[in-house]
Design a protein around this motif. Structure first.
Motif, PDB file in Angstrom:
ATOM      1  N   LEU A  11       0.815  -1.205   0.000  1.00 25.63           N
ATOM      2  CA  LEU A  11       0.000   0.000   0.000  1.00 25.63           C
ATOM      3  C   LEU A  11       0.849   1.256   0.000  1.00 25.63           C
ATOM      4  O   LEU A  11       0.321   2.359  -0.076  1.00 25.63           O
ATOM      5  N   PHE A  12       2.158   1.110   0.127  1.00 27.60           N
ATOM      6  CA  PHE A  12       3.025   2.279   0.179  1.00 27.60           C
ATOM      7  C   PHE A  12       3.303   2.805  -1.208  1.00 27.60           C
ATOM      8  O   PHE A  12       3.303   2.080  -2.186  1.00 27.60           O
ATOM      9  N   SER A  13       3.579   4.103  -1.254  1.00 22.96           N
ATOM     10  CA  SER A  13       3.860   4.756  -2.532  1.00 22.96           C
ATOM     11  C   SER A  13       5.268   4.478  -2.993  1.00 22.96           C
ATOM     12  O   SER A  13       6.194   4.361  -2.195  1.00 22.96           O
ATOM     13  N   LYS A  71      10.012  -5.271  -1.248  1.00 21.86           N
ATOM     14  CA  LYS A  71       8.955  -6.113  -1.807  1.00 21.86           C
ATOM     15  C   LYS A  71       8.339  -5.510  -3.066  1.00 21.86           C
ATOM     16  O   LYS A  71       7.632  -6.193  -3.801  1.00 21.86           O
ATOM     17  N   GLN A  72       8.626  -4.251  -3.319  1.00 19.70           N
ATOM     18  CA  GLN A  72       8.104  -3.597  -4.515  1.00 19.70           C
ATOM     19  C   GLN A  72       9.042  -3.732  -5.715  1.00 19.70           C
ATOM     20  O   GLN A  72       8.683  -3.327  -6.826  1.00 19.70           O
ATOM     21  N   TYR A  73      10.243  -4.277  -5.524  1.00 20.88           N
ATOM     22  CA  TYR A  73      11.207  -4.363  -6.621  1.00 20.88           C
ATOM     23  C   TYR A  73      10.637  -5.070  -7.851  1.00 20.88           C
ATOM     24  O   TYR A  73      10.802  -4.572  -8.979  1.00 20.88           O
ATOM     25  N   LEU A 102      19.729  -7.162  -4.935  1.00 26.22           N
ATOM     26  CA  LEU A 102      18.474  -7.788  -5.316  1.00 26.22           C
ATOM     27  C   LEU A 102      17.802  -7.008  -6.436  1.00 26.22           C
ATOM     28  O   LEU A 102      17.281  -7.595  -7.397  1.00 26.22           O
ATOM     29  N   PHE A 103      17.832  -5.679  -6.353  1.00 29.60           N
ATOM     30  CA  PHE A 103      17.208  -4.855  -7.387  1.00 29.60           C
ATOM     31  C   PHE A 103      17.984  -4.959  -8.699  1.00 29.60           C
ATOM     32  O   PHE A 103      17.398  -5.208  -9.761  1.00 29.60           O
ATOM     33  N   PHE A 104      19.298  -4.773  -8.647  1.00 36.05           N
ATOM     34  CA  PHE A 104      20.085  -4.783  -9.869  1.00 36.05           C
ATOM     35  C   PHE A 104      20.103  -6.163 -10.524  1.00 36.05           C
ATOM     36  O   PHE A 104      20.044  -6.270 -11.761  1.00 36.05           O
ATOM     37  N   ASN A 105      20.154  -7.214  -9.713  1.00 34.76           N
ATOM     38  CA  ASN A 105      20.082  -8.564 -10.279  1.00 34.76           C
ATOM     39  C   ASN A 105      18.725  -8.802 -10.923  1.00 34.76           C
ATOM     40  O   ASN A 105      18.632  -9.443 -11.973  1.00 34.76           O
TER      41      ASN A 105
END
Length: 246
Positions: free
Chosen positions: A5-7, A161-163, A221-224
């Motif tokens: 629910l977060f922006s 968790k939004q990645y 985690l994001f870049f992978n």
């Protein structure tokens, strides 16, 4: 609150040395007015005293990214830009005033965020206000054929968790891009880092920067995840990264 629910806002509470020394005052129970120093100018920004989607205050990445972009103006001039996670709209407002950049803001599908960006545009003599797109990462994008050759964001990697949703939206924007005007489209040869042939900045491209501290594992985690989605990642220096199609 459930993280979903977060922006995906890029603007967070700035360190004291990141905002200006202008006075801060509470204008109502809902908003704060602050003066913030960006390169060569002061902006008057209304921030939420509290916002459930966290699109409330400026975070340090907005200021450091503005500094970096001023040092590399050839990378953004004449480009058509979309800022994701715009929050208060402060960075986009700065880029519009400094470079007359063709820029559209975007954030979570929330009317209060859009209204506050419009308020801040007016407060800083930008009329009409910047175009805005409501978009929650991972959802279907409101525009089926995006024509932004430059996408930017700062301090957007807080919510791990939004990645996957962020990468899904980025992949769509990059893979579905079509220039609005092919006769005036930006050539990669016009977008160089330090003027070197080896440092061409592709288009479309996503430029991101942050100063909000996150763990190395989360960063990886994001870049992978970007690389697994078929995107190239390059560190340009000063915690600025470009992400683009191979």
């Amino acid at each position: 609150m459930d993280i979903a629910l977060f922006s995906p806002s890029s603007l967070f509470a700035a360190d004291d040395d990141s905002s200006s020394d202008g006075e801060t005052r509470e204008t109502s129970e809902s908003f704060l007015d602050r003066n913030h120093q960006f390169p060569g100018m002061e902006l008057h920004i209304r921030e939420f005293g509290f916002h459930q989607l966290n699109a409330n205050l400026l975070w340090p990445g907005s200021f450091s990214f503005a500094d970096w972009l001023v040092q590399h103006p050839h990378l953004i001039r004449n480009r058509r830009c979309l800022e994701i996670g715009s929050g208060t709209g402060a960075l986009a407002i700065f880029l519009k005033k400094e470079f007359n950049l063709d820029i559209t803001t975007s954030d979570y599908d929330d009317q209060e965020i859009q209204d506050n960006i419009a308020h801040n545009c007016l407060a800083n003599n930008i009329t009409p206000s910047l175009p805005h797109i409501k978009h929650t990462w991972g959802d279907e994008f409101p525009t089926s054929v995006p024509d932004w050759d430059l996408i930017i964001a700062s301090d957007i990697l807080l919510y791990v968790k939004q990645y996957p949703n962020l990468i899904k939206s980025l992949s769509f924007l990059l893979n579905s891009y079509k220039p609005k005007d092919t006769t005036n489209a930006v050539s990669p040869a016009d977008c160089k880092l330090n003027g070197a042939e080896s440092d061409l900045l592709p288009w479309p491209v996503f430029l991101m920067s942050w100063r909000r501290r996150i763990g190395k594992e989360d960063e990886s985690l994001f870049f992978n995840g970007c690389q697994e989605a078929g995107l190239d990642v390059k560190h340009l220096g000063n915690r600025v990264y470009s992400i683009n199609l191979p």
